[in-house]
Design a protein around this motif. Structure first.
Motif, PDB file in Angstrom:
ATOM      1  N   GLU A 410       0.663  -0.884  -0.009  1.00 46.41           N
ATOM      2  CA  GLU A 410       0.308   0.163   0.151  1.00 46.41           C
ATOM      3  C   GLU A 410       0.748   0.939  -0.393  1.00 46.41           C
ATOM      4  O   GLU A 410       0.506   2.137  -0.521  1.00 46.41           O
ATOM      5  CB  GLU A 410      -0.796   0.189   1.191  1.00 46.41           C
ATOM      6  N   GLN A 413       2.469   3.361  -3.203  1.00 47.51           N
ATOM      7  CA  GLN A 413       1.788   4.262  -4.252  1.00 47.51           C
ATOM      8  C   GLN A 413       1.706   5.767  -3.692  1.00 47.51           C
ATOM      9  O   GLN A 413       2.144   7.142  -4.727  1.00 47.51           O
ATOM     10  CB  GLN A 413       0.394   4.303  -4.186  1.00 47.51           C
ATOM     11  N   PHE A 487      -8.545   7.695  -5.406  1.00 54.03           N
ATOM     12  CA  PHE A 487      -8.295   6.450  -7.158  1.00 54.03           C
ATOM     13  C   PHE A 487      -7.727   7.203  -7.888  1.00 54.03           C
ATOM     14  O   PHE A 487      -6.956   7.402  -8.669  1.00 54.03           O
ATOM     15  CB  PHE A 487      -9.081   5.387  -7.079  1.00 54.03           C
ATOM     16  N   SER A 490      -5.160   9.355  -7.792  1.00 55.07           N
ATOM     17  CA  SER A 490      -3.199   9.031  -7.898  1.00 55.07           C
ATOM     18  C   SER A 490      -2.663   8.469  -9.862  1.00 55.07           C
ATOM     19  O   SER A 490      -2.196   8.157  -9.885  1.00 55.07           O
ATOM     20  CB  SER A 490      -3.666   7.172  -7.296  1.00 55.07           C
ATOM     21  N   ARG A 492      -3.916   6.529 -12.248  1.00 49.99           N
ATOM     22  CA  ARG A 492      -3.587   5.520 -11.796  1.00 49.99           C
ATOM     23  C   ARG A 492      -4.575   4.591 -13.184  1.00 49.99           C
ATOM     24  O   ARG A 492      -3.807   3.938 -14.408  1.00 49.99           O
ATOM     25  CB  ARG A 492      -3.999   3.921 -11.021  1.00 49.99           C
ATOM     26  N   THR A 493      -5.552   5.540 -13.994  1.00 50.09           N
ATOM     27  CA  THR A 493      -5.664   5.027 -15.137  1.00 50.09           C
ATOM     28  C   THR A 493      -7.164   6.285 -15.326  1.00 50.09           C
ATOM     29  O   THR A 493      -7.251   6.587 -14.861  1.00 50.09           O
ATOM     30  CB  THR A 493      -6.821   3.212 -15.608  1.00 50.09           C
ATOM     31  N   ASN A 520      -7.651  -1.387  -3.555  1.00 48.30           N
ATOM     32  CA  ASN A 520      -7.562  -2.529  -3.951  1.00 48.30           C
ATOM     33  C   ASN A 520      -7.856  -3.471  -5.142  1.00 48.30           C
ATOM     34  O   ASN A 520      -7.270  -4.196  -6.182  1.00 48.30           O
ATOM     35  CB  ASN A 520      -7.095  -3.845  -2.983  1.00 48.30           C
ATOM     36  N   LYS A 523      -7.659  -0.824  -7.898  1.00 45.53           N
ATOM     37  CA  LYS A 523      -6.756  -0.631  -8.810  1.00 45.53           C
ATOM     38  C   LYS A 523      -6.766  -2.308  -9.858  1.00 45.53           C
ATOM     39  O   LYS A 523      -6.115  -2.118 -11.219  1.00 45.53           O
ATOM     40  CB  LYS A 523      -4.803  -0.811  -7.442  1.00 45.53           C
ATOM     41  N   ASN A 524      -7.262  -3.669  -9.121  1.00 48.04           N
ATOM     42  CA  ASN A 524      -7.047  -4.473  -9.738  1.00 48.04           C
ATOM     43  C   ASN A 524      -7.280  -4.391 -11.250  1.00 48.04           C
ATOM     44  O   ASN A 524      -7.944  -4.793 -12.283  1.00 48.04           O
ATOM     45  CB  ASN A 524      -8.091  -5.550  -9.549  1.00 48.04           C
ATOM     46  N   ASP A 527      -5.832  -2.357 -13.809  1.00 49.55           N
ATOM     47  CA  ASP A 527      -4.746  -2.833 -14.507  1.00 49.55           C
ATOM     48  C   ASP A 527      -5.557  -4.046 -15.386  1.00 49.55           C
ATOM     49  O   ASP A 527      -4.547  -4.086 -16.438  1.00 49.55           O
ATOM     50  CB  ASP A 527      -4.163  -3.992 -12.747  1.00 49.55           C
TER      51      ASP A 527
END
Length: 630
Positions: A410, A413, A487, A490, A492-493, A520, A523-524, A527
């Protein structure tokens, strides 16, 4: 002389008698003899003009009948009036495209009214030139007056995208296979998205009289799943109360900037009026003046022609018109035509090579295997002992061991984010481009992620001490909103996250742990989208959903994505310890989620999402006030 006259009369009697007998036998008036005798007359009427006072206007027979009914009367009447004023007379011919091409080559046609795709084919061969384009009132310019509208019944819950139609599982209705706006243009969005329009339209049925209204009625009554009609047709029949847009859902709707009515494709030119090379310039000028001042129904007019480059791009993508016989290199064509033979030959060559290689390696490896057998057995035995000891240690440490692993999992990030912001700020300072507002903004972000890392460390350290779970009354909707905000920060996407379901869902829980579990899962899901090849993705349809559902005494928080296609065997391994479905994963994330759910008297499971993607569900007990517990 008398004998000659008698002979001629006898011949005529025999011929007319034969025609009558043949007609009786044939049962109609289209007998072979009658056609043979009357064809010269027909050829004289339909053949080349010998009267210079004629102005021949040919009409493309593939123009949809409803277009002819709507726009042709006023257009033809105006042309006829202009021709008569010039002491000439109009000859109007409705012909198929092959005949038009032949007559243009022979100079037997002066002007042509056609669909834009046929005009483009003839103009490509320099047979004609345009003088006018049909301009709908809804179109930004004449170049955007034709498009296709793909519709389904408004109550249809199975078809929402072009991808759904491309499966080929649905019945499609259209007016005609040669209708430009009613079918041809509808292929364009499939080709643009690398979808097979041949598969999408394999179950297509065309109406008997080329009437788009029959297509709409077929979709409304359920006789067809998908309908294709020309753009703006629905709006026109709504004026006559023959259909209502609310009964249908438009697939792949396009912005109304180019055409102010419902459509599913790019817009292209509609009807075109053109002239043959060599026509008298006075004719051309008179025809141009007549058309440009003409008013047609629904606010439509004739306009000066514009650029048709986009029309040629469409024809190239669909391999129609002048691009119907586009050829590739000889090597590519040879390979395409003999693909099965080439693939079989390559397979046999590769198989033979590997067979010989395997035999050679097997002979050598067997010799070495005899020497290494005992050593390998000892190594495997020691490895098994070490693995069993490691697993035993993990099982003994339980949740403390998992939380320790969670620190690295954790903290990665927020620490990476702090590092990125720090490096970025340092570069700005070195370049002298960092103003006060930028520095303050970056430092606040660094402070936020540093505090988050500190919270993670403090929270995980607390698990090593005897304590009770910190449970307070919380609204799941608030926890989910906070999680989504974290999220999205971050970065991330770029896949959007949508929150759905219950708006007031109370639980007795540690909000930090629920947020950690949801992060979590998000994030999965993010990804999972990165593991899909870019050519297979449609970014307009990618989405992650968080849905809160009410199930008697429990709340279900469901994280749903539509990434890759999976089955139950794939989702069954999600919550096995140290098992991962990612190429670089450690198998900790979902195990942590499972432990956090169990700490709150809940559970978690995963299942394939119908269609594409995965659904992961966390079940938590509902909050019960103290008086209800007593």
């Amino acid at each position: 002389m008398r004998r000659f006259l008698i002979t001629c009369v006898a011949i005529l009697v025999v011929l007319f008698s034969a025609m009558g007998v043949e007609s009786l036998i044939m049962g109609d008036h289209n007998s072979i003899l009658r056609q043979t005798l009357t064809s010269p007359v027909k050829q004289f009427i339909d053949g080349s003009r010998i009267n210079s006072n004629q102005v021949v206007v040919a009409v493309d027979a593939q123009i949809d009948p409803y277009m002819q009914r709507t726009y042709f009367k006023a257009t033809i009447d105006a042309i006829d009036k202009t021709v008569r004023n010039a002491d000439k007379f109009l000859v109007l011919k409705f012909l198929d495209r092959e005949t038009i091409s032949a007559m243009l080559a022979d100079g037997e046609i002066d002007f042509l009214i056609s669909e834009s795709d046929f005009y483009a084919s003839l103009a490509f061969e320099d047979k004609i030139k345009a003088i006018a384009m049909l301009w709908r009132a809804q179109a930004k310019s004449p170049s955007y007056s034709a498009a296709s509208t793909i519709v389904v019944n408004a109550e249809n819950e199975k078809i929402y995208t072009l991808t759904d139609i491309a499966t080929g599982s649905y019945r499609v209705a259209a007016t005609s296979s040669d209708s430009f706006a009613g079918f041809t243009i509808a292929k364009e969005p499939f080709a643009e998205k690398n979808l097979s329009w041949q598969a999408a339209f394999k179950n297509i049925v065309f109406t008997s009289n080329r009437n788009p209204l029959e297509v709409l009625n077929a979709v409304k009554t359920g006789n067809a799943d998908v309908g294709i009609v020309p753009a703006c047709f629905i709006e026109q029949v709504m004026i006559r109360n023959q259909a209502h847009l609310s009964d249908y859902r438009v697939i792949n709707p396009q912005p109304v900037t180019e055409m102010a009515c419902q459509h599913s494709t790019n817009a292209y030119p509609s009807l075109m009026v053109s002239y043959r090379n060599g026509v008298d310039s006075n004719y051309i000028l008179d025809m141009t003046n007549t058309l440009l001042g003409l008013k047609l129904p629904f606010g439509t007019t004739w306009s000066m022609p514009e650029n048709t480059r986009e029309l040629y791009d469409l024809m190239y993508h669909l391999r129609i018109g002048p691009y119907n016989n586009v050829t590739y290199s000889a090597i590519y064509r040879t390979f395409s035509e003999n693909r099965t033979i080439f693939i079989t030959a390559i397979f046999l060559i590769v198989a033979g090579f590997f067979y010989n290689l395997i035999i050679s390696v097997e002979v050598a490896s067997r010799t070495k295997a005899l020497k290494r057998a005992l050593a390998e057995k000892d190594r495997i035995s020691k490895q098994q002992e070490q693995t069993n000891e490691y697993i035993s240690r993990l099982e003994r440490t339980g949740i403390v061991g998992q939380m320790s692993s969670m620190i690295a999992h954790e903290l990665k990030q927020p620490l990476a984010t702090v590092s990125n912001y720090s490096r970025g700020l340092l570069r700005r300072i070195e370049r002298g481009s960092a103003d006060k507002d930028t520095i303050v903004k970056v430092l606040k972000e660094i402070e936020y992620h540093t505090e988050r890392a500190n919270d993670i460390v403090d929270h995980v350290r607390s698990y090593a001490k005897p304590h009770e779970v910190k449970r307070e009354e919380h609204d799941l909707r608030d926890i989910v909103a906070k999680t989504v905000a974290t999220f999205e920060k971050s970065g991330r996407t770029t896949v959007p996250v949508i929150v759905e379901g219950e708006r007031h869902a109370l639980v007795e829980a540690d909000d930090w742990e629920i947020e950690l579990a949801l992060l979590n899962l998000l994030k999965n899901s993010a990804d999972a989208f990165t593991e899909i090849h870019p050519a297979m993705r449609d970014e307009d349809e990618d989405v992650i959903r968080i849905r809160i559902e009410d199930h008697e005494d429990t709340w279900w928080i469901r994280v749903i994505d539509n990434a890759k296609l999976v089955d139950e065997s794939f989702t069954e391994q999600f919550f096995q310890k140290l098992e991962t479905t990612k190429s670089h994963g450690l198998g900790l994330g979902l195990s942590i989620v499972s432990s956090l759910a169990e700490r709150h008297a809940g559970r978690v499971w995963a299942e394939p999402n119908p269609g594409r993607g995965v659904i992961v569900t966390i079940e938590l007990p509902k909050y019960q006030p103290i008086e209800e517990k007593i």
